[in-house]
Motif scaffolding. Sequence first.
Motif, mmCIF file in Angstrom:
data_model
loop_
_atom_site.group_PDB
_atom_site.id
_atom_site.type_symbol
_atom_site.label_atom_id
_atom_site.label_comp_id
_atom_site.label_asym_id
_atom_site.label_seq_id
_atom_site.Cartn_x
_atom_site.Cartn_y
_atom_site.Cartn_z
ATOM 1 N N GLU A 1 0.855 -1.186 0.000
ATOM 2 C CA GLU A 1 0.000 0.000 0.000
ATOM 3 C C GLU A 1 0.888 1.231 0.000
ATOM 4 O OE1 GLU A 1 -2.484 2.188 3.309
ATOM 5 O OE2 GLU A 1 -3.633 0.468 2.558
ATOM 6 N N ASN A 2 0.659 2.101 -0.968
ATOM 7 C CA ASN A 2 1.413 3.345 -1.046
ATOM 8 C C ASN A 2 0.968 4.242 0.113
ATOM 9 O OD1 ASN A 2 1.933 6.168 -1.727
ATOM 10 N ND2 ASN A 2 2.638 5.381 -3.693
ATOM 11 N N PRO A 3 1.897 4.679 0.971
ATOM 12 C CA PRO A 3 1.500 5.470 2.144
ATOM 13 C C PRO A 3 0.906 6.833 1.790
ATOM 14 C CG PRO A 3 3.885 5.305 1.998
ATOM 15 C CD PRO A 3 3.317 4.427 0.926
ATOM 16 N N GLN A 4 1.213 7.354 0.613
ATOM 17 C CA GLN A 4 0.699 8.666 0.222
ATOM 18 C C GLN A 4 -0.699 8.568 -0.386
ATOM 19 O OE1 GLN A 4 3.968 9.856 -2.300
ATOM 20 N NE2 GLN A 4 4.781 11.178 -0.698
ATOM 21 N N THR A 5 -0.895 7.587 -1.275
ATOM 22 C CA THR A 5 -2.170 7.498 -1.995
ATOM 23 C C THR A 5 -3.130 6.497 -1.374
ATOM 24 O OG1 THR A 5 -1.390 5.761 -3.474
ATOM 25 C CG2 THR A 5 -1.016 8.056 -4.174
ATOM 26 N N LYS A 6 -2.610 5.626 -0.500
ATOM 27 C CA LYS A 6 -3.386 4.542 0.118
ATOM 28 C C LYS A 6 -3.895 3.530 -0.913
ATOM 29 C CE LYS A 6 -2.949 6.496 4.113
ATOM 30 N NZ LYS A 6 -1.707 6.271 4.775
ATOM 31 N N LYS A 7 -3.307 3.541 -2.101
ATOM 32 C CA LYS A 7 -3.634 2.574 -3.144
ATOM 33 C C LYS A 7 -2.527 1.538 -3.230
ATOM 34 C CE LYS A 7 -6.259 5.794 -5.992
ATOM 35 N NZ LYS A 7 -6.363 6.429 -7.295
ATOM 36 N N THR A 8 -2.868 0.357 -3.726
ATOM 37 C CA THR A 8 -1.874 -0.700 -3.882
ATOM 38 C C THR A 8 -0.929 -0.359 -5.022
ATOM 39 O OG1 THR A 8 -3.401 -2.349 -3.027
ATOM 40 C CG2 THR A 8 -1.533 -3.166 -4.306
ATOM 41 N N SER A 9 0.354 -0.444 -4.750
ATOM 42 C CA SER A 9 1.396 -0.214 -5.754
ATOM 43 C C SER A 9 2.141 -1.520 -5.994
ATOM 44 C CB SER A 9 2.396 0.837 -5.279
ATOM 45 O OG SER A 9 1.790 2.096 -5.174
ATOM 46 N N ALA A 10 2.364 -1.839 -7.242
ATOM 47 C CA ALA A 10 3.121 -3.030 -7.619
ATOM 48 C C ALA A 10 4.461 -2.588 -8.193
ATOM 49 C CB ALA A 10 2.354 -3.858 -8.645
ATOM 50 N N GLY A 11 5.536 -3.234 -7.743
ATOM 51 C CA GLY A 11 6.874 -2.892 -8.216
ATOM 52 C C GLY A 11 7.392 -3.926 -9.202
ATOM 53 N N PHE A 12 8.061 -3.438 -10.242
ATOM 54 C CA PHE A 12 8.630 -4.299 -11.273
ATOM 55 C C PHE A 12 10.034 -3.829 -11.611
ATOM 56 C CE2 PHE A 12 4.100 -4.648 -11.839
ATOM 57 C CZ PHE A 12 3.901 -5.992 -12.106
ATOM 58 N N LYS A 13 10.858 -4.781 -12.008
ATOM 59 C CA LYS A 13 12.207 -4.495 -12.502
ATOM 60 C C LYS A 13 12.302 -5.097 -13.897
ATOM 61 C CE LYS A 13 17.042 -5.486 -11.391
ATOM 62 N NZ LYS A 13 17.902 -6.185 -10.425
ATOM 63 N N LEU A 14 12.752 -4.316 -14.853
ATOM 64 C CA LEU A 14 12.900 -4.753 -16.236
ATOM 65 C C LEU A 14 14.372 -4.665 -16.603
ATOM 66 C CD1 LEU A 14 11.321 -5.480 -18.880
ATOM 67 C CD2 LEU A 14 11.391 -3.044 -19.412
ATOM 68 N N THR A 15 14.946 -5.753 -17.102
ATOM 69 C CA THR A 15 16.351 -5.758 -17.485
ATOM 70 C C THR A 15 16.504 -6.318 -18.893
ATOM 71 O OG1 THR A 15 16.720 -7.928 -16.502
ATOM 72 C CG2 THR A 15 17.184 -6.022 -15.112
ATOM 73 N N GLY A 16 17.571 -5.936 -19.527
ATOM 74 C CA GLY A 16 17.850 -6.453 -20.861
ATOM 75 C C GLY A 16 19.173 -5.938 -21.389
ATOM 76 N N VAL A 17 19.518 -6.432 -22.539
ATOM 77 C CA VAL A 17 20.736 -6.013 -23.235
ATOM 78 C C VAL A 17 20.375 -5.843 -24.702
ATOM 79 C CG1 VAL A 17 23.081 -6.648 -23.908
ATOM 80 C CG2 VAL A 17 22.236 -7.276 -21.643
ATOM 81 N N ILE A 18 20.763 -4.713 -25.274
ATOM 82 C CA ILE A 18 20.579 -4.512 -26.712
ATOM 83 C C ILE A 18 21.945 -4.225 -27.325
ATOM 84 C CG2 ILE A 18 18.200 -3.698 -26.526
ATOM 85 C CD1 ILE A 18 19.317 -0.830 -26.908
ATOM 86 N N LYS A 19 22.032 -4.430 -28.617
ATOM 87 C CA LYS A 19 23.262 -4.095 -29.340
ATOM 88 C C LYS A 19 23.051 -2.771 -30.058
ATOM 89 C CE LYS A 19 25.255 -8.597 -30.162
ATOM 90 N NZ LYS A 19 25.878 -9.438 -31.185
ATOM 91 N N ARG A 20 23.913 -1.820 -29.781
ATOM 92 C CA ARG A 20 23.776 -0.512 -30.414
ATOM 93 C C ARG A 20 23.931 -0.611 -31.927
ATOM 94 N NH1 ARG A 20 28.682 1.653 -31.709
ATOM 95 N NH2 ARG A 20 30.442 0.641 -30.718
#
Length: 108
Positions: A61-80
Motif C-alpha cells: 500500500e502506497n502510504p501517500q495514496t493509500k492505493k496498492t502499488s506493484a513494483g517491477f524491474k525490467l532488465t535487458g541487453v541490446i546491441k547498439r
Amino acid sequence: MRDGHLKGPDFFDVEKYPQITFKSTGINNAGEGQYKLTGDLTAKGITKKVELTLTYRGSVENPQTKKTSAGFKLTGVIKRSDFGIGSAFPAPMLGDEVPFVVNAEFQQ
C-alpha cells in the motif's frame, strides 16, 4: 559537449528520431515472479525484436495514496549496432552491448 554529441547524428540523432519506443508483443511466465517480455524496440527508425526479463517485486500500500502499488524491474541487453547507434565507433572503443535496468511502480 558529450550530451550534445550523443544527441547528434553519430549516435541518437534526436532531431530526426526524437523517440525510442517499445511495443510489447507477448509475455511468458519464466518462474516465480519472473517473466520474459518480448516486443519491438524502435530506435533511429530501425525496429528489432527484443526479449527482456521482467521481475515482479511485490505489492504494497502506497502510504501517500493509500492505493496498492506493484513494483517491477525490467532488465535487458541490446546491441547498439542493431540500431545504427554510434556505428562510426568500433566495439573496442565503445562496447556494442548496452545493458539496462528499469525500476517502475504501478498503481491500479
